[in-house]
Design a protein around this motif. Structure first.
Motif, PDB file in Angstrom:
ATOM      1  N   GLU A   1      32.091  51.096  43.383  1.00 10.61           N
ATOM      2  CA  GLU A   1      31.318  50.099  43.260  1.00 10.61           C
ATOM      3  C   GLU A   1      30.089  51.261  44.170  1.00 10.61           C
ATOM      4  O   GLU A   1      28.799  51.504  44.032  1.00 10.61           O
ATOM      5  CB  GLU A   1      31.459  48.515  43.854  1.00 10.61           C
ATOM      6  N   ARG A   2      30.567  51.647  44.579  1.00 13.29           N
ATOM      7  CA  ARG A   2      29.907  52.599  45.681  1.00 13.29           C
ATOM      8  C   ARG A   2      29.677  54.127  45.355  1.00 13.29           C
ATOM      9  O   ARG A   2      28.132  54.928  45.393  1.00 13.29           O
ATOM     10  CB  ARG A   2      30.742  53.117  46.812  1.00 13.29           C
ATOM     11  N   SER A   3      30.459  54.029  43.927  1.00 12.33           N
ATOM     12  CA  SER A   3      29.725  55.617  44.030  1.00 12.33           C
ATOM     13  C   SER A   3      29.130  55.760  42.706  1.00 12.33           C
ATOM     14  O   SER A   3      28.343  56.077  42.101  1.00 12.33           O
ATOM     15  CB  SER A   3      30.755  56.354  42.794  1.00 12.33           C
ATOM     16  N   TYR A   4      28.416  54.312  41.687  1.00 11.66           N
ATOM     17  CA  TYR A   4      27.220  53.703  40.809  1.00 11.66           C
ATOM     18  C   TYR A   4      26.445  53.435  41.184  1.00 11.66           C
ATOM     19  O   TYR A   4      25.938  52.044  42.009  1.00 11.66           O
ATOM     20  CB  TYR A   4      28.366  52.987  39.937  1.00 11.66           C
ATOM     21  N   ILE A   5      25.780  53.982  40.966  1.00 12.44           N
ATOM     22  CA  ILE A   5      24.146  54.197  41.615  1.00 12.44           C
ATOM     23  C   ILE A   5      22.943  54.243  40.235  1.00 12.44           C
ATOM     24  O   ILE A   5      22.410  54.970  39.339  1.00 12.44           O
ATOM     25  CB  ILE A   5      23.697  55.404  42.095  1.00 12.44           C
TER      26      ILE A   5
ATOM     27  N   LEU B   1      28.710  50.152  33.183  1.00 10.08           N
ATOM     28  CA  LEU B   1      29.671  48.833  33.282  1.00 10.08           C
ATOM     29  C   LEU B   1      30.358  47.872  32.072  1.00 10.08           C
ATOM     30  O   LEU B   1      31.517  47.842  33.002  1.00 10.08           O
ATOM     31  CB  LEU B   1      28.616  48.143  34.159  1.00 10.08           C
ATOM     32  N   GLN B   2      30.190  48.542  31.321  1.00  6.50           N
ATOM     33  CA  GLN B   2      30.878  47.906  30.144  1.00  6.50           C
ATOM     34  C   GLN B   2      31.933  48.654  29.665  1.00  6.50           C
ATOM     35  O   GLN B   2      32.977  47.319  29.448  1.00  6.50           O
ATOM     36  CB  GLN B   2      30.298  47.696  28.695  1.00  6.50           C
ATOM     37  N   LYS B   3      32.617  49.818  30.634  1.00  5.88           N
ATOM     38  CA  LYS B   3      33.407  50.782  29.980  1.00  5.88           C
ATOM     39  C   LYS B   3      34.105  50.331  30.845  1.00  5.88           C
ATOM     40  O   LYS B   3      35.288  50.046  30.557  1.00  5.88           O
ATOM     41  CB  LYS B   3      32.988  52.003  30.473  1.00  5.88           C
ATOM     42  N   ALA B   4      34.415  49.898  32.169  1.00  7.36           N
ATOM     43  CA  ALA B   4      34.603  49.663  33.300  1.00  7.36           C
ATOM     44  C   ALA B   4      35.152  48.285  33.259  1.00  7.36           C
ATOM     45  O   ALA B   4      36.701  47.800  33.546  1.00  7.36           O
ATOM     46  CB  ALA B   4      34.090  49.629  34.810  1.00  7.36           C
ATOM     47  N   GLY B   5      34.941  47.234  32.297  1.00  3.58           N
ATOM     48  CA  GLY B   5      35.592  45.882  31.940  1.00  3.58           C
ATOM     49  C   GLY B   5      35.092  44.883  32.145  1.00  3.58           C
ATOM     50  O   GLY B   5      35.304  43.763  33.014  1.00  3.58           O
TER      51      GLY B   5
END
Length: 69
Positions: free
Chosen positions: A6-10, A24-28
């Motif tokens: 969550e912190r690394s996704y910008i 986000l989709q790839k992470a489910g």
């Protein structure tokens, strides 16, 4: 693990929905698929390619700074 991700996704609004939703989709993390499963990896690689292009253009003086800085 989720907090680290969550912190690394910008997301960058300039990249568009397809490119920002793909990780986000790839992470489910989505209730339903937004883009075709076959296109997820391509969207992620497109973003990486765009970032590389921006960095190169900054080094060459064609851009004052990258849009995601």
């Amino acid at each position: 693990m989720f907090l680290r991700q969550e912190r690394s996704y910008i997301p960058d609004i300039n990249d568009g929905v397809r490119v920002n939703v793909a990780p986000l989709q790839k992470a489910g993390l989505l209730a339903a698929d937004v883009i075709a499963k076959k296109d997820v990896e391509k969207a992620i690689s497109d973003r990486a390619e765009w970032r590389a292009d921006e960095r190169r253009w900054c080094r060459e003086g064609k851009l004052p700074k990258c849009g995601w800085w």
